[in-house]
Scaffold this motif. Structure first.
Motif, PDB file in Angstrom:
ATOM      1  N   LEU A 148       7.095  55.906 -79.642  1.00 33.44           N
ATOM      2  CA  LEU A 148       6.441  56.668 -78.568  1.00 33.44           C
ATOM      3  C   LEU A 148       7.289  56.642 -77.303  1.00 33.44           C
ATOM      4  O   LEU A 148       7.430  57.655 -76.613  1.00 33.44           O
ATOM      5  CB  LEU A 148       5.038  56.127 -78.291  1.00 33.44           C
ATOM      6  N   ARG A 149       7.870  55.491 -77.006  1.00 32.80           N
ATOM      7  CA  ARG A 149       8.727  55.416 -75.791  1.00 32.80           C
ATOM      8  C   ARG A 149       9.922  56.340 -75.934  1.00 32.80           C
ATOM      9  O   ARG A 149      10.254  57.094 -75.019  1.00 32.80           O
ATOM     10  CB  ARG A 149       9.212  53.981 -75.574  1.00 32.80           C
ATOM     11  N   GLU A 150      10.569  56.284 -77.117  1.00 36.04           N
ATOM     12  CA  GLU A 150      11.772  57.111 -77.314  1.00 36.04           C
ATOM     13  C   GLU A 150      11.408  58.600 -77.323  1.00 36.04           C
ATOM     14  O   GLU A 150      12.118  59.432 -76.767  1.00 36.04           O
ATOM     15  CB  GLU A 150      12.450  56.734 -78.638  1.00 36.04           C
ATOM     16  N   ALA A 151      10.286  58.918 -77.965  1.00 36.84           N
ATOM     17  CA  ALA A 151       9.873  60.325 -78.051  1.00 36.84           C
ATOM     18  C   ALA A 151       9.532  60.844 -76.655  1.00 36.84           C
ATOM     19  O   ALA A 151       9.930  61.951 -76.275  1.00 36.84           O
ATOM     20  CB  ALA A 151       8.674  60.465 -78.980  1.00 36.84           C
ATOM     21  N   ARG A 152       8.827  60.023 -75.877  1.00 43.31           N
ATOM     22  CA  ARG A 152       8.442  60.448 -74.515  1.00 43.31           C
ATOM     23  C   ARG A 152       9.691  60.757 -73.680  1.00 43.31           C
ATOM     24  O   ARG A 152       9.731  61.729 -72.925  1.00 43.31           O
ATOM     25  CB  ARG A 152       7.611  59.333 -73.873  1.00 43.31           C
ATOM     26  N   ALA A 153      10.732  59.950 -73.893  1.00 45.09           N
ATOM     27  CA  ALA A 153      11.950  60.115 -73.087  1.00 45.09           C
ATOM     28  C   ALA A 153      12.670  61.433 -73.378  1.00 45.09           C
ATOM     29  O   ALA A 153      13.337  61.970 -72.492  1.00 45.09           O
ATOM     30  CB  ALA A 153      12.886  58.934 -73.329  1.00 45.09           C
ATOM     31  N   VAL A 154      12.533  61.970 -74.603  1.00 38.16           N
ATOM     32  CA  VAL A 154      13.277  63.206 -74.917  1.00 38.16           C
ATOM     33  C   VAL A 154      12.387  64.447 -74.851  1.00 38.16           C
ATOM     34  O   VAL A 154      12.882  65.564 -75.017  1.00 38.16           O
ATOM     35  CB  VAL A 154      13.928  63.158 -76.326  1.00 38.16           C
ATOM     36  N   CYS A 155      11.089  64.266 -74.647  1.00 34.72           N
ATOM     37  CA  CYS A 155      10.159  65.397 -74.778  1.00 34.72           C
ATOM     38  C   CYS A 155       9.614  65.791 -73.405  1.00 34.72           C
ATOM     39  O   CYS A 155       8.777  65.092 -72.840  1.00 34.72           O
ATOM     40  CB  CYS A 155       9.020  65.019 -75.724  1.00 34.72           C
ATOM     41  N   HIS A 156      10.070  66.929 -72.883  1.00 33.45           N
ATOM     42  CA  HIS A 156       9.575  67.391 -71.573  1.00 33.45           C
ATOM     43  C   HIS A 156       8.335  68.269 -71.740  1.00 33.45           C
ATOM     44  O   HIS A 156       7.756  68.718 -70.770  1.00 33.45           O
ATOM     45  CB  HIS A 156      10.681  68.156 -70.842  1.00 33.45           C
ATOM     46  N   ARG A 157       7.949  68.544 -72.989  1.00 30.32           N
ATOM     47  CA  ARG A 157       6.694  69.279 -73.229  1.00 30.32           C
ATOM     48  C   ARG A 157       5.548  68.265 -73.323  1.00 30.32           C
ATOM     49  O   ARG A 157       5.787  67.076 -73.586  1.00 30.32           O
ATOM     50  CB  ARG A 157       6.757  70.017 -74.572  1.00 30.32           C
ATOM     51  N   PRO A 158       4.296  68.735 -73.190  1.00 31.17           N
ATOM     52  CA  PRO A 158       3.183  67.816 -73.427  1.00 31.17           C
ATOM     53  C   PRO A 158       3.273  67.228 -74.843  1.00 31.17           C
ATOM     54  O   PRO A 158       3.494  67.962 -75.804  1.00 31.17           O
ATOM     55  CB  PRO A 158       1.955  68.715 -73.283  1.00 31.17           C
ATOM     56  N   LEU A 159       3.142  65.919 -74.909  1.00 29.95           N
ATOM     57  CA  LEU A 159       3.366  65.203 -76.175  1.00 29.95           C
ATOM     58  C   LEU A 159       2.094  64.472 -76.592  1.00 29.95           C
ATOM     59  O   LEU A 159       1.562  63.651 -75.840  1.00 29.95           O
ATOM     60  CB  LEU A 159       4.511  64.190 -75.985  1.00 29.95           C
ATOM     61  N   GLY A 160       1.636  64.783 -77.795  1.00 33.18           N
ATOM     62  CA  GLY A 160       0.491  64.083 -78.358  1.00 33.18           C
ATOM     63  C   GLY A 160       0.902  63.311 -79.585  1.00 33.18           C
ATOM     64  O   GLY A 160       2.028  63.434 -80.072  1.00 33.18           O
ATOM     65  N   VAL A 161      -0.036  62.507 -80.089  1.00 30.50           N
ATOM     66  CA  VAL A 161       0.266  61.751 -81.311  1.00 30.50           C
ATOM     67  C   VAL A 161      -0.919  61.855 -82.262  1.00 30.50           C
ATOM     68  O   VAL A 161      -2.077  61.762 -81.845  1.00 30.50           O
ATOM     69  CB  VAL A 161       0.662  60.293 -80.985  1.00 30.50           C
ATOM     70  N   LYS A 162      -0.600  62.126 -83.533  1.00 28.80           N
ATOM     71  CA  LYS A 162      -1.648  62.167 -84.561  1.00 28.80           C
ATOM     72  C   LYS A 162      -1.708  60.802 -85.232  1.00 28.80           C
ATOM     73  O   LYS A 162      -0.704  60.307 -85.757  1.00 28.80           O
ATOM     74  CB  LYS A 162      -1.369  63.260 -85.593  1.00 28.80           C
ATOM     75  N   LEU A 163      -2.894  60.218 -85.182  1.00 27.82           N
ATOM     76  CA  LEU A 163      -3.072  58.834 -85.616  1.00 27.82           C
ATOM     77  C   LEU A 163      -3.785  58.764 -86.956  1.00 27.82           C
ATOM     78  O   LEU A 163      -4.592  59.640 -87.296  1.00 27.82           O
ATOM     79  CB  LEU A 163      -3.892  58.082 -84.556  1.00 27.82           C
ATOM     80  N   PRO A 164      -3.544  57.681 -87.682  1.00 27.34           N
ATOM     81  CA  PRO A 164      -4.301  57.452 -88.913  1.00 27.34           C
ATOM     82  C   PRO A 164      -5.661  56.865 -88.557  1.00 27.34           C
ATOM     83  O   PRO A 164      -5.870  56.438 -87.423  1.00 27.34           O
ATOM     84  CB  PRO A 164      -3.446  56.405 -89.639  1.00 27.34           C
ATOM     85  N   PRO A 165      -6.581  56.798 -89.514  1.00 23.53           N
ATOM     86  CA  PRO A 165      -7.833  56.100 -89.236  1.00 23.53           C
ATOM     87  C   PRO A 165      -7.563  54.603 -89.059  1.00 23.53           C
ATOM     88  O   PRO A 165      -6.789  54.026 -89.815  1.00 23.53           O
ATOM     89  CB  PRO A 165      -8.670  56.345 -90.502  1.00 23.53           C
ATOM     90  N   TYR A 166      -8.181  54.019 -88.036  1.00 30.28           N
ATOM     91  CA  TYR A 166      -8.157  52.555 -87.880  1.00 30.28           C
ATOM     92  C   TYR A 166      -9.558  52.052 -88.183  1.00 30.28           C
ATOM     93  O   TYR A 166     -10.548  52.714 -87.883  1.00 30.28           O
ATOM     94  CB  TYR A 166      -7.754  52.162 -86.459  1.00 30.28           C
ATOM     95  N   PHE A 167      -9.604  50.856 -88.749  1.00 30.91           N
ATOM     96  CA  PHE A 167     -10.893  50.328 -89.213  1.00 30.91           C
ATOM     97  C   PHE A 167     -11.294  49.067 -88.478  1.00 30.91           C
ATOM     98  O   PHE A 167     -12.192  48.368 -88.909  1.00 30.91           O
ATOM     99  CB  PHE A 167     -10.825  50.098 -90.731  1.00 30.91           C
ATOM    100  N   ASP A 168     -10.582  48.763 -87.395  1.00 27.07           N
ATOM    101  CA  ASP A 168     -10.852  47.526 -86.673  1.00 27.07           C
ATOM    102  C   ASP A 168     -10.671  47.800 -85.182  1.00 27.07           C
ATOM    103  O   ASP A 168      -9.661  48.387 -84.774  1.00 27.07           O
ATOM    104  CB  ASP A 168      -9.847  46.463 -87.154  1.00 27.07           C
ATOM    105  N   ARG A 169     -11.646  47.393 -84.401  1.00 27.56           N
ATOM    106  CA  ARG A 169     -11.606  47.650 -82.961  1.00 27.56           C
ATOM    107  C   ARG A 169     -10.345  47.083 -82.312  1.00 27.56           C
ATOM    108  O   ARG A 169      -9.793  47.665 -81.377  1.00 27.56           O
ATOM    109  CB  ARG A 169     -12.860  47.033 -82.321  1.00 27.56           C
ATOM    110  N   VAL A 170      -9.890  45.934 -82.807  1.00 22.61           N
ATOM    111  CA  VAL A 170      -8.697  45.314 -82.205  1.00 22.61           C
ATOM    112  C   VAL A 170      -7.485  46.231 -82.345  1.00 22.61           C
ATOM    113  O   VAL A 170      -6.683  46.369 -81.411  1.00 22.61           O
ATOM    114  CB  VAL A 170      -8.438  43.930 -82.853  1.00 22.61           C
ATOM    115  N   HIS A 171      -7.363  46.899 -83.492  1.00 21.40           N
ATOM    116  CA  HIS A 171      -6.245  47.826 -83.669  1.00 21.40           C
ATOM    117  C   HIS A 171      -6.381  49.006 -82.706  1.00 21.40           C
ATOM    118  O   HIS A 171      -5.405  49.446 -82.091  1.00 21.40           O
ATOM    119  CB  HIS A 171      -6.188  48.333 -85.116  1.00 21.40           C
ATOM    120  N   GLN A 172      -7.602  49.513 -82.579  1.00 21.98           N
ATOM    121  CA  GLN A 172      -7.824  50.646 -81.666  1.00 21.98           C
ATOM    122  C   GLN A 172      -7.522  50.235 -80.225  1.00 21.98           C
ATOM    123  O   GLN A 172      -6.933  51.009 -79.465  1.00 21.98           O
ATOM    124  CB  GLN A 172      -9.264  51.154 -81.821  1.00 21.98           C
ATOM    125  N   GLU A 173      -7.873  48.998 -79.854  1.00 25.11           N
ATOM    126  CA  GLU A 173      -7.592  48.529 -78.483  1.00 25.11           C
ATOM    127  C   GLU A 173      -6.087  48.476 -78.225  1.00 25.11           C
ATOM    128  O   GLU A 173      -5.616  48.914 -77.182  1.00 25.11           O
ATOM    129  CB  GLU A 173      -8.192  47.131 -78.274  1.00 25.11           C
TER     130      GLU A 173
END
Ligand code: RRO
Length: 318
Positions: A148-173
């Protein structure tokens, strides 16, 4: 009469309903059909630096409650989609580039290339479950942080991320903290539920060929998991990063549930594959009916409005 639109990272999506990257968005003809549909945006199949054939067939099956796939990222390669981008945008709606990689090192150059074209938003797909021998990147938070850090550095367009399902609150945090820290503009949750197995009892075989039959589950099966991830990220991000919900949208009522959970927009995968581009007009109409029932003027009025269920009053013995 009803405002079905939303704005994500400065880009107006009206209605707030679009295809999910995956089905029927690989070829120029498919993307043109989407651009001419009632969808609020066109999302491409995830593109990689080089074109790919994907996994051997059969690699997709419809199921009574959804679908299973192990497509393996078949796509025309980032250069082809960059060439399409101007033509698609000229058809009048925003175009979102989904960008993925087989080797993690190929992601950032692919994003840089896509960002140089006419796409409105870039959705980095860090959750592809179907590449034999390659783990889902977003399940490794350190790898996710680096990318994400590297992608943000090269992307001057709005950048989103598609995430997998997480099954634990700690991972989501952990992931939510990272998203804030890296300046991600939007998230799309969830990708298919990975490594599911559907068995054909009569023939005593899996339904799809790749990975011994293991594939990503989509459709009605996954809606509660998708809603839970939307809600968890909405709470953890405090509404600071817009959320596109995906997983089991078949009707306007499904869309309203995603909005209540905290999504600002939705994507449609399995149902779009089953019904084709005409689905977007139906869904927009159905969402308008839900807004009418609820006496809301705008889809945005529902976003995040989920109420806690009060605890049942205790019944004391007489
Ligand atoms: O192409 C696929 O196998 C695929 C991808 Br890239 C993805 O992100 N999610 C999915 O269910 N299939």
């Amino acid at each position: 009469m009803f405002d079905l639109g939303t704005t994500i990272a400065g880009v107006r999506l009206d209605p707030c309903i679009m295809n999910a990257s995956g089905p029927l968005c690989t070829t120029f003809a498919e993307l043109t059909d989407l651009a001419r549909s009632a969808a609020g945006a066109v999302v491409t199949k995830s593109m990689t630096l080089a074109p790919r054939q994907g996994n051997p067939e059969p690699r997709y099956a419809d199921l009574p409650q959804g679908s299973i796939n192990a497509m393996g990222l078949p796509n025309l390669g980032v250069d082809a989609y960059c060439e399409f981008s101007e033509l698609l945008r000229a058809l009048g709606k925003p175009v979102i580039a989904s960008v993925a990689a087989v080797e993690p090192g190929e992601l950032v150059p692919a994003i840089a290339r896509a960002a140089s074209a006419a796409f409105d938003l870039i959705e980095a797909n860090l959750s592809c479950p179907n590449l034999p021998g390659h783990p889902i990147i977003a399940y490794d938070v350190d790898a996710l942080a680096r990318l994400l850090r590297e992608a943000r550095a090269v992307c001057h367009r709005p950048l989103g991320v598609k995430l997998p399902p997480y099954f634990d609150r700690v991972h989501q945090e952990r992931v939510a903290a990272l998203l804030r820290e890296t300046g991600i503009d939007f998230i799309t949750v969830i990708n298919s539920v990975p490594n599911a197995l559907v068995i054909d009892l009569e023939h005593e075989r899996p339904l799809i060929h790749p990975k011994g039959g293991f594939g990503g589950l989509g459709g009605a099966f996954v809606k509660p998991i998708a809603l839970a991830n939307v809600r968890a990220f909405y709470e953890l991000l405090d509404g600071a990063i817009p959320i596109i919900g995906v997983g089991g949208v078949y009707t306007g009522r499904d869309i309203a549930e995603f909005l209540l959970a905290g999504a600002s927009a939705v994507q449609v995968g399995t149902a779009y594959r089953q019904e084709g581009p005409a689905i977007f007009a139906r869904l927009a109409q159905e969402l308008a009916s839900v807004l009418a029932e609820k006496r809301c003027a705008a889809a945005a009025d529902l976003v995040g409005r989920l109420q806690p269920l009060p605890a049942a009053a205790e019944t004391l013995p007489a």
